[in-house]
Write a protein that holds these residues in place. Structure first.
Motif, PDB file in Angstrom:
ATOM      1  N   ILE A 265      -0.993  53.432  16.126  1.00 35.13           N
ATOM      2  CA  ILE A 265       0.350  54.016  16.008  1.00 35.13           C
ATOM      3  C   ILE A 265       1.139  53.707  17.278  1.00 35.13           C
ATOM      4  N   PRO A 266       2.225  52.959  17.163  1.00 31.33           N
ATOM      5  CA  PRO A 266       3.001  52.672  18.363  1.00 31.33           C
ATOM      6  C   PRO A 266       3.911  53.817  18.763  1.00 31.33           C
ATOM      7  N   ALA A 267       4.084  53.948  20.075  1.00 31.21           N
ATOM      8  CA  ALA A 267       5.130  54.802  20.625  1.00 31.21           C
ATOM      9  C   ALA A 267       6.361  53.910  20.622  1.00 31.21           C
ATOM     10  N   THR A 268       7.289  54.154  19.707  1.00 29.88           N
ATOM     11  CA  THR A 268       8.359  53.173  19.477  1.00 29.88           C
ATOM     12  C   THR A 268       9.468  53.256  20.523  1.00 29.88           C
ATOM     13  N   THR A 269      10.109  52.117  20.711  1.00 27.58           N
ATOM     14  CA  THR A 269      11.216  51.991  21.656  1.00 27.58           C
ATOM     15  C   THR A 269      12.345  52.962  21.289  1.00 27.58           C
ATOM     16  N   ALA A 270      12.573  53.122  19.983  1.00 25.55           N
ATOM     17  CA  ALA A 270      13.668  54.014  19.547  1.00 25.55           C
ATOM     18  C   ALA A 270      13.414  55.456  20.004  1.00 25.55           C
ATOM     19  N   MET A 271      12.134  55.841  20.121  1.00 26.61           N
ATOM     20  CA  MET A 271      11.828  57.197  20.594  1.00 26.61           C
ATOM     21  C   MET A 271      12.353  57.384  22.013  1.00 26.61           C
ATOM     22  N   GLU A 272      12.182  56.332  22.834  1.00 30.71           N
ATOM     23  CA  GLU A 272      12.610  56.466  24.234  1.00 30.71           C
ATOM     24  C   GLU A 272      14.126  56.328  24.372  1.00 30.71           C
ATOM     25  N   THR A 273      14.758  55.747  23.369  1.00 34.69           N
ATOM     26  CA  THR A 273      16.218  55.659  23.397  1.00 34.69           C
ATOM     27  C   THR A 273      16.820  57.057  23.241  1.00 34.69           C
ATOM     28  N   LEU A 274      16.137  57.925  22.487  1.00 33.82           N
ATOM     29  CA  LEU A 274      16.660  59.281  22.262  1.00 33.82           C
ATOM     30  C   LEU A 274      16.174  60.287  23.292  1.00 33.82           C
ATOM     31  N   HIS A 275      15.103  59.943  24.015  1.00 26.96           N
ATOM     32  CA  HIS A 275      14.541  60.901  24.979  1.00 26.96           C
ATOM     33  C   HIS A 275      13.973  60.109  26.159  1.00 26.96           C
ATOM     34  N   ALA A 282       5.332  60.520  22.824  1.00 26.64           N
ATOM     35  CA  ALA A 282       4.718  59.962  21.607  1.00 26.64           C
ATOM     36  C   ALA A 282       3.235  59.691  21.854  1.00 26.64           C
ATOM     37  N   LEU A 283       2.916  59.123  23.029  1.00 30.96           N
ATOM     38  CA  LEU A 283       1.506  58.841  23.345  1.00 30.96           C
ATOM     39  C   LEU A 283       0.689  60.126  23.436  1.00 30.96           C
ATOM     40  N   GLN A 284       1.362  61.236  23.734  1.00 29.88           N
ATOM     41  CA  GLN A 284       0.653  62.519  23.828  1.00 29.88           C
ATOM     42  C   GLN A 284       0.685  63.303  22.512  1.00 29.88           C
ATOM     43  N   SER A 285       1.253  62.688  21.483  1.00 33.92           N
ATOM     44  CA  SER A 285       1.319  63.358  20.176  1.00 33.92           C
ATOM     45  C   SER A 285       0.774  62.469  19.069  1.00 33.92           C
ATOM     46  N   GLY A 286      -0.146  61.575  19.431  1.00 32.89           N
ATOM     47  CA  GLY A 286      -0.789  60.775  18.384  1.00 32.89           C
ATOM     48  C   GLY A 286      -0.732  59.274  18.578  1.00 32.89           C
ATOM     49  N   ALA A 287       0.233  58.760  19.331  1.00 35.46           N
ATOM     50  CA  ALA A 287       0.376  57.305  19.443  1.00 35.46           C
ATOM     51  C   ALA A 287      -0.658  56.696  20.396  1.00 35.46           C
ATOM     52  N   ASN A 288      -0.977  55.410  20.189  1.00 25.75           N
ATOM     53  CA  ASN A 288      -1.952  54.723  21.055  1.00 25.75           C
ATOM     54  C   ASN A 288      -1.589  53.260  21.319  1.00 25.75           C
ATOM     55  N   VAL A 289      -0.350  52.878  21.008  1.00 29.45           N
ATOM     56  CA  VAL A 289       0.079  51.490  21.181  1.00 29.45           C
ATOM     57  C   VAL A 289       1.483  51.486  21.772  1.00 29.45           C
ATOM     58  N   VAL A 290       1.766  50.506  22.664  1.00 29.46           N
ATOM     59  CA  VAL A 290       3.138  50.284  23.114  1.00 29.46           C
ATOM     60  C   VAL A 290       3.432  48.795  22.949  1.00 29.46           C
ATOM     61  N   MET A 291       4.653  48.497  22.554  1.00 31.42           N
ATOM     62  CA  MET A 291       5.028  47.101  22.320  1.00 31.42           C
ATOM     63  C   MET A 291       6.157  46.674  23.263  1.00 31.42           C
ATOM     64  N   PRO A 292       5.829  46.368  24.533  1.00 29.18           N
ATOM     65  CA  PRO A 292       6.894  45.974  25.455  1.00 29.18           C
ATOM     66  C   PRO A 292       7.528  44.649  25.022  1.00 29.18           C
ATOM     67  N   ASN A 293       8.827  44.568  25.288  1.00 24.98           N
ATOM     68  CA  ASN A 293       9.591  43.390  24.892  1.00 24.98           C
ATOM     69  C   ASN A 293       9.323  42.237  25.869  1.00 24.98           C
ATOM     70  N   VAL A 294       8.991  41.068  25.354  1.00 28.39           N
ATOM     71  CA  VAL A 294       8.807  39.900  26.241  1.00 28.39           C
ATOM     72  C   VAL A 294       9.896  38.849  26.028  1.00 28.39           C
ATOM     73  N   THR A 295      10.922  39.201  25.253  1.00 32.12           N
ATOM     74  CA  THR A 295      12.063  38.297  25.075  1.00 32.12           C
ATOM     75  C   THR A 295      12.828  38.251  26.402  1.00 32.12           C
ATOM     76  N   GLU A 296      13.390  37.083  26.725  1.00 30.34           N
ATOM     77  CA  GLU A 296      14.073  36.961  28.026  1.00 30.34           C
ATOM     78  C   GLU A 296      15.589  36.800  27.866  1.00 30.34           C
ATOM     79  N   GLY A 297      16.315  37.090  28.944  1.00 34.08           N
ATOM     80  CA  GLY A 297      17.741  36.754  29.058  1.00 34.08           C
ATOM     81  C   GLY A 297      18.641  37.417  28.033  1.00 34.08           C
ATOM     82  N   GLU A 298      19.689  36.693  27.632  1.00 31.93           N
ATOM     83  CA  GLU A 298      20.715  37.237  26.738  1.00 31.93           C
ATOM     84  C   GLU A 298      20.168  37.745  25.404  1.00 31.93           C
ATOM     85  N   PRO A 299      19.287  36.982  24.743  1.00 30.80           N
ATOM     86  CA  PRO A 299      18.780  37.443  23.444  1.00 30.80           C
ATOM     87  C   PRO A 299      18.189  38.854  23.506  1.00 30.80           C
ATOM     88  N   ARG A 300      17.635  39.200  24.629  1.00 32.63           N
ATOM     89  CA  ARG A 300      17.045  40.532  24.804  1.00 32.63           C
ATOM     90  C   ARG A 300      18.072  41.631  24.540  1.00 32.63           C
TER      91      ARG A 300
END
Ligand code: 5AD
Ligand code: FES
Length: 357
Positions: A265-275, A282-300
């Motif tokens: 279960i990922p701790a989603t980026t949108a969760m951190e956008t709101l809090h 999220a990691l303390q309420s069930g999540a066990n995955v994080v998906m950091p963004n590796v896109t670079e520059g403007e597209p990010r």
């Protein structure tokens, strides 16, 4: 109807709940005991390790027009970009260099990337020894089979909502049955399948959220991401609020952990956008995955599904170490393994089984 403590005890013991019991948990005004139960089950079934996946958002062209999504085709304000296959492969190489063992290739439904082009990208990345997750939308069974043959390991496709009428209203010209068909095909083809829902969509009910959880349980999914809905100003849903979405998404995640104790279960980026501590909570309420963004520059910055996305001004290196720091600050560890479904328990059982002499 059982009381809260009894429902939680039942969930911890059997990982099965009736729909009314799920609704009761999602309706709790104070969900601290639910979060704690999810945290215990997480620890027992997937341990204290957190798996990291490197996310490559390679194109924001999309043929679809989902009402909630910032990269919907009718959003003429969205600046569009598309990385070349070579650029995607290079980002994957860099992700491997930062220590990631999985890359997630995500895009809008961009028809420029034919099945053959995608399969070729997957083949090149597989040569690096990485696990490959695709998140590129609805395709035919034949296309899914082709990517699988090219080496793709996992596929993410959120059902978004199991309320079929709501889905078809919010995703015009799309068919809920086809989306469900995609998930079944992916399972049958041997992918690890990830799904998930948006929480807080206008017209969505607690009952339909409970149905989402039962749908994930029944499939069953190997992974599931829950994200709060965040209105994008250049979409028809611009005037909605985010009131209560964070809490409700956290509850959805926690109940999901109780029902499917060993999934990722990922701790989603949108969760951190709101809090500001969204992913940690999220990691303390069930999540066990994080998906950091590796896109670079403007597209990010340009992969803007919703406004206020975190880390768009940071570099992939910064995120890699920032997230590790946050994970370690709560006594968890970063696990740089493939992190397949069930890996933790398999390793634990192997370690505790005496070897035959
Ligand atoms: N708010 C939050 N999440 C969104 N997504 C799309 N639009 C939004 C939004 N406005 C999510 C969808 C999709 C995932 C990649 O991003 O659930 O499956
Ligand atoms: Fe991106 Fe912290 S995870 S800056």
């Amino acid at each position: 109807m059982l009381a809260e403590t009894e429902i939680l005890a039942k969930a911890k013991a059997t990982h099965t709940l009736a729909k009314e019991e799920i609704i009761a948990l999602l309706s709790l005004p104070d969900a601290r005991a639910l979060f704690q139960a999810a945290d215990e089950v997480r620890r027992q079934f997937v341990g204290d390790e957190v798996y990291l996946r490197g996310l490559i958002e390679f194109s924001n062209y999309c043929k679809n027009d989902c009402m909630y999504c910032g990269i919907r085709r009718s959003n003429t304000c969205a600046k569009r970009y598309r990385l070349s296959p070579q650029e995607i492969v290079t980002l994957a190489q860099k992700a491997a260099g930062y220590g990631y063992k999985t890359v997630v290739l995500q895009s809008g439904e961009d028809l420029w990337f034919s099945a053959d082009k995608m399969a070729d990208i997957v083949r090149q990345i597989k040569k690096m020894g990485l696990a490959v997750t695709l998140s590129i939308g609805e395709k035919t069974r034949e296309e899914y089979a082709l990517y699988r043959k090219a080496g793709a390991d996992r596929y993410l496709l959120r059902i978004e909502t199991t309320d079929k009428a709501l889905y078809e209203k919010l995703d015009p010209q799309m068919s809920w049955d086809n989306r469900a068909r995609c998930l079944t095909d992916l399972k049958e083809l041997g992918y690890e399948v990830g799904s998930g829902s948006l929480v807080g969509l206008p017209g969505q009910t607690i009952t339909s959220l409970a149905d989402d959880l039962l749908f994930f349980k029944q499939l069953p999914v190997d992974m599931a991401g829950i994200g709060p809905f965040i209105p994008h100003p250049h979409t028809p849903l611009a005037n909605n609020t985010t009131n209560g979405h964070f809490e409700l998404a956290l509850k959805m995640m926690a109940v999901m952990r109780l029902l499917l104790p060993d999934i990722n279960i990922p701790a989603t980026t949108a969760m951190e956008t709101l809090h500001p501590q969204g992913r940690i909570l999220a990691l303390q309420s069930g999540a066990n995955v994080v998906m950091p963004n590796v896109t670079e520059g403007e597209p990010r910055k340009m992969y803007e599904l919703y406004p206020g996305k975190i880390c768009t001004g940071d570099t992939p290196q910064k995120c890699r170490y920032c997230i590790a720091g946050k994970i370690e600050s709560i006594g968890r560890t970063v696990q740089m393994s493939y992190g397949f479904h069930g890996e933790y328990l398999r390793n634990k059982n192997a370690a505790s089984t005496p070897k035959n002499k």
